[in-house]
Design an enzyme around this catalytic site. Structure first.
Site, short mmCIF file in Angstrom:
data_model
loop_
_atom_site.label_atom_id
_atom_site.label_comp_id
_atom_site.label_asym_id
_atom_site.label_seq_id
_atom_site.Cartn_x
_atom_site.Cartn_y
_atom_site.Cartn_z
N GLY A 30 1.11 -1.50 4.40
CA GLY A 30 1.48 -0.15 3.99
C GLY A 30 2.48 0.49 4.94
O GLY A 30 3.68 0.57 4.65
N HIS A 70 -3.33 -4.84 8.04
CA HIS A 70 -3.45 -3.69 8.94
C HIS A 70 -2.51 -3.85 10.13
O HIS A 70 -2.59 -4.83 10.86
CB HIS A 70 -4.87 -3.45 9.45
N GLY A 71 -1.61 -2.89 10.25
CA GLY A 71 -0.69 -2.86 11.39
C GLY A 71 0.45 -3.86 11.30
O GLY A 71 1.21 -4.02 12.26
N ARG A 115 2.76 19.19 0.87
CA ARG A 115 3.10 20.45 0.19
C ARG A 115 2.20 20.71 -1.01
O ARG A 115 2.47 21.62 -1.79
CB ARG A 115 4.57 20.43 -0.25
N GLU A 137 -8.79 0.11 -2.45
CA GLU A 137 -9.59 0.16 -1.23
C GLU A 137 -10.53 1.34 -1.34
O GLU A 137 -10.11 2.44 -1.72
CB GLU A 137 -8.70 0.39 0.00
N ASP A 179 -0.18 4.49 -0.07
CA ASP A 179 -0.90 5.72 0.32
C ASP A 179 -0.01 6.75 1.00
O ASP A 179 -0.16 7.96 0.79
CB ASP A 179 -2.02 5.38 1.32
N HIS A 180 0.91 6.26 1.86
CA HIS A 180 1.69 7.22 2.65
C HIS A 180 2.62 8.08 1.78
O HIS A 180 3.00 9.18 2.18
CB HIS A 180 2.50 6.50 3.72
N GLU A 187 -10.64 -9.80 3.66
CA GLU A 187 -9.35 -9.40 4.22
C GLU A 187 -9.55 -9.29 5.73
O GLU A 187 -10.35 -8.48 6.21
CB GLU A 187 -8.87 -8.06 3.67
N ARG A 234 -9.90 7.86 -0.88
CA ARG A 234 -10.87 8.32 0.13
C ARG A 234 -11.78 9.39 -0.43
O ARG A 234 -11.38 10.14 -1.34
CB ARG A 234 -10.12 8.88 1.35
N THR A 260 -7.97 3.32 8.59
CA THR A 260 -9.15 2.48 8.76
C THR A 260 -9.11 1.87 10.17
O THR A 260 -8.11 1.27 10.55
CB THR A 260 -9.16 1.36 7.70
N ARG A 280 -7.60 12.73 0.67
CA ARG A 280 -6.54 13.30 1.51
C ARG A 280 -5.15 12.81 1.13
O ARG A 280 -4.16 13.42 1.46
CB ARG A 280 -6.80 13.04 2.99
N HIS A 281 -5.06 11.65 0.45
CA HIS A 281 -3.73 11.24 -0.03
C HIS A 281 -3.81 10.82 -1.50
O HIS A 281 -3.44 11.59 -2.38
CB HIS A 281 -3.08 10.18 0.88
N HIS A 324 -5.80 3.47 -1.44
CA HIS A 324 -7.12 3.76 -0.86
C HIS A 324 -7.54 5.14 -1.37
O HIS A 324 -6.93 6.15 -1.02
CB HIS A 324 -7.00 3.75 0.67
N ASN A 361 0.85 -1.20 0.00
CA ASN A 361 0.00 0.00 0.00
C ASN A 361 0.89 1.25 0.00
O ASN A 361 1.69 1.44 0.93
CB ASN A 361 -0.90 -0.04 1.25
N1 PXP Z 1 -5.79 -3.24 4.72
C1 PXP Z 1 -6.72 -2.26 4.78
C2 PXP Z 1 -8.14 -2.62 4.46
C3 PXP Z 1 -6.38 -0.94 5.11
O1 PXP Z 1 -7.32 0.01 5.17
C4 PXP Z 1 -5.01 -0.65 5.34
C5 PXP Z 1 -4.60 0.77 5.65
O2 PXP Z 1 -4.80 1.55 4.52
C6 PXP Z 1 -4.09 -1.69 5.26
C7 PXP Z 1 -4.50 -2.97 4.97
C8 PXP Z 1 -2.63 -1.46 5.49
O3 PXP Z 1 -2.46 -1.14 6.83
P1 PXP Z 1 -1.03 -0.64 7.34
O4 PXP Z 1 -0.78 0.67 6.65
O5 PXP Z 1 -1.20 -0.52 8.82
O6 PXP Z 1 -0.05 -1.69 6.93
#
Ligand code: PXP
Length: 241
Positions: free
Chosen positions: A212, A190-191, A17, A69, A8-9, A150, A44, A100, A48-49, A42, A6
């Protein structure tokens, strides 16, 4: 097991900026060079990103499956149908959240999710539902018509004690078992970071990890290719034992 990265960051850093650097599409290409089997973004509601240009560009550019996503809103469904990513993961979305915060409430939103799945299927898009590790939620996801679930690993990842982490790992294992019985493809995410990925990667029936923040944080220090390769190695090692 596949790893979908992912990015997104990277877009979050660009938006700091409101310019054009760094480009999440460039990050995606480097992640692929490091071994990413897929890319996740993702889109949104508040953009925002990741923005519409990123989605359109990555849809055309990437050589690996793109997982979008998104919330199950009319606007997002229209966007997915017109851009046709390989997969959509439906997630709950709140404006104020940093990320999320949990799985979908599949019981309360069953009809809306079912309608979304039907429309996305008509466009040839595979659909995954982001759910908490609850056998009931997995059964409902199956009734809704999802191809995949997921499983939310955030509670495991953020557990404050080893005992809590072990208990949540058991919940995840039970949920995975239910999804296997129903014939659903199982993803998790996630995480997940370098220190906690192996216990999840070691669950054989999980076929994809969606990561991500952990990889992006390491990429800032060691580079994207290297960060993805290190995560791939840990996943590989977890499957060897
Ligand atoms: N899966 C889903 C559904 C998410 O929303 C996210 C965060 O965007 C992730 C996985 C990835 O999570 P992390 O950035 O904590 O690895």
């Amino acid at each position: 097991m596949i790893l979908s990265v992912n990015v997104d960051h990277v877009a979050t850093l660009r938006q700091a900026r409101l310019g054009s650097d760094p480009d999440p599409a460039a990050a995606a290409i480097l992640a692929i060079l490091g071994g990413a089997d897929g890319i996740t973004i993702h889109l949104r509601e508040d953009r925002r990103h990741i923005n519409d240009r990123d989605l359109d560009l990555m849809r055309r550019l990437l050589t690996v499956p793109l997982n979008l996503e998104m919330a199950a809103t009319d606007e997002m469904i229209e966007k997915a149908v017109s851009t046709r990513p390989e997969m959509v993961t439906l997630v709950p979305e709140k404006r104020q959240e940093l990320t999320t915060e949990g799985g979908l409430d599949v019981m309360a939103n069953g009809q809306r999710l079912k309608d979304a799945v039907t429309q996305l299927h008509k466009a040839g898009i595979e659909v995954s539902l982001f759910v908490n590790p609850s056998p009931e939620d997995i059964e409902i996801s199956n009734i809704i018509g999802a191809d995949r679930v997921e499983i939310h690993t955030g509670t495991y990842a953020n557990a404050s004690t080893a005992l809590m982490a072990r208990q949540e790992l058991e919940n995840i294992t039970t949920a995975v078992q239910k999804a296997v019985e129903l014939g659903l493809t199982i993803n998790a995410g996630h995480g997940l970071h370098y220190h906690n990925v192996k216990a999840i990667a070691g669950i054989r029936s999980i076929s994809g990890l969606y990561i991500g923040h952990g990889i992006m944080s390491r990429a800032v220090l060691v580079g994207m290719e290297q960060a993805v390769r290190q995560m791939k190695n840990l996943i590989f090692e977890a499957r060897q034992t």
